[in-house]
Structures are given as C-alpha cells and as structure tokens.
Design a protein around this motif. Sequence first.
Motif, PDB file in Angstrom:
ATOM      1  N   VAL A   1       0.872  -1.171   0.000  1.00 34.49           N
ATOM      2  CA  VAL A   1       0.000   0.000   0.000  1.00 34.49           C
ATOM      3  C   VAL A   1       0.908   1.220   0.000  1.00 34.49           C
ATOM      4  O   VAL A   1       1.657   1.450   0.949  1.00 34.49           O
ATOM      5  CB  VAL A   1      -0.924   0.011   1.240  1.00 34.49           C
TER       6      VAL A   1
ATOM      7  N   ILE B   1      -2.188   0.924  -4.490  1.00 36.33           N
ATOM      8  CA  ILE B   1      -1.318  -0.225  -4.268  1.00 36.33           C
ATOM      9  C   ILE B   1      -0.285  -0.309  -5.371  1.00 36.33           C
ATOM     10  O   ILE B   1      -0.509   0.154  -6.487  1.00 36.33           O
ATOM     11  CB  ILE B   1      -2.109  -1.541  -4.194  1.00 36.33           C
TER      12      ILE B   1
ATOM     13  N   LEU C   1      -5.423  -6.356  -8.591  1.00 36.53           N
ATOM     14  CA  LEU C   1      -6.421  -5.310  -8.397  1.00 36.53           C
ATOM     15  C   LEU C   1      -7.832  -5.886  -8.433  1.00 36.53           C
ATOM     16  O   LEU C   1      -8.677  -5.504  -7.623  1.00 36.53           O
ATOM     17  CB  LEU C   1      -6.251  -4.215  -9.448  1.00 36.53           C
TER      18      LEU C   1
ATOM     19  N   LEU D   1      -8.460  -7.577  -5.127  1.00 33.58           N
ATOM     20  CA  LEU D   1      -8.674  -6.605  -4.053  1.00 33.58           C
ATOM     21  C   LEU D   1     -10.040  -5.943  -4.169  1.00 33.58           C
ATOM     22  O   LEU D   1     -10.694  -5.679  -3.151  1.00 33.58           O
ATOM     23  CB  LEU D   1      -7.566  -5.554  -4.062  1.00 33.58           C
ATOM     24  N   LYS D   2     -10.483  -5.687  -5.395  1.00 34.24           N
ATOM     25  CA  LYS D   2     -11.816  -5.096  -5.569  1.00 34.24           C
ATOM     26  C   LYS D   2     -12.897  -6.049  -5.078  1.00 34.24           C
ATOM     27  O   LYS D   2     -13.880  -5.625  -4.481  1.00 34.24           O
ATOM     28  CB  LYS D   2     -12.045  -4.735  -7.033  1.00 34.24           C
TER      29      LYS D   2
ATOM     30  N   SER E   1     -13.097  -5.920  -1.285  1.00 36.76           N
ATOM     31  CA  SER E   1     -13.222  -4.579  -0.683  1.00 36.76           C
ATOM     32  C   SER E   1     -14.261  -4.528   0.431  1.00 36.76           C
ATOM     33  O   SER E   1     -14.106  -3.769   1.383  1.00 36.76           O
ATOM     34  CB  SER E   1     -13.528  -3.532  -1.750  1.00 36.76           C
TER      35      SER E   1
ATOM     36  N   PHE F   1      -9.864   0.576  -4.516  1.00 32.33           N
ATOM     37  CA  PHE F   1      -8.464   0.284  -4.796  1.00 32.33           C
ATOM     38  C   PHE F   1      -8.077   0.827  -6.161  1.00 32.33           C
ATOM     39  O   PHE F   1      -8.838   0.733  -7.115  1.00 32.33           O
ATOM     40  CB  PHE F   1      -8.218  -1.227  -4.758  1.00 32.33           C
TER      41      PHE F   1
END
Length: 121
Positions: free
Chosen positions: A40, A56, A67, A70-71, A74, A95
């Motif tokens: 991060v 990130i 990504l 991570l989405k 979330s 993100f």
Amino acid sequence: MSYDRTRRISEEIRKVVGNMLLEGEIKDTKIRNSKGLISVTSVEVVRDLKYAYIYISVLGDNPETILDGLKRASGYVRKEVGRQVDLRYTPEIIFRLDHSIENGVEMSKMISELNQNSTEE
C-alpha cells in the motif's frame, strides 16, 4: 483542522490494510496465489469521509489480476477497517494501482542508458 483529521485517518487505514496484506488476511485466490510483492503506497480519504482511495503497488506479478482480487475483497476490507479504526462512518474502499515505482524504475533505466552512452563517446 479537517485536513489533519483526514490525514490521520488515511494513515490509520494504510496501516490496517497493509497489515492485512502482510499477514495474508485477505483470502481471495488471486491475492493468495500471487507471487509478487503487494504494498500500500498511500491512502487518500475524501473530506466527507465517504470514500477511501487505496493506492497499491505490485511488483513481480500481474497488477490487474491483483487489483481485481482486491476489488472483490473490498467489502471485507471495509469491515475490518471499520472494526479497527474508530469512526462513525466507515468509508467505501476503492483500490487503485500506483505506477510511481514502475515509473521510477523506468526513469532510472533511461538515466543509466544515457550515462552509459555519454561515457562511450
């Protein structure tokens, strides 16, 4: 005054999400199976605390895949941020990729090439 508050909140969110990534708390397969380094770089909380943009950096793996993972995670990340950071309203987590490290490496390569070419002449 509110600038200091959003800056402190941003830093707390950065610590929480960074620890989650470091300790492997995010169970998404795209993140768990990642061979790269995920970090991060910064967090930007908007003034009304509705959104937190988490930037990130991914080294050694496909950043778009990370990504996406991570989405998908979330909601879980938001829940953990709300649990660990004492706020009345937990911001929505968004993100984004931070390309500054990659850009720095590319610039460093170009400078090295220029220096090498100038010493050859």
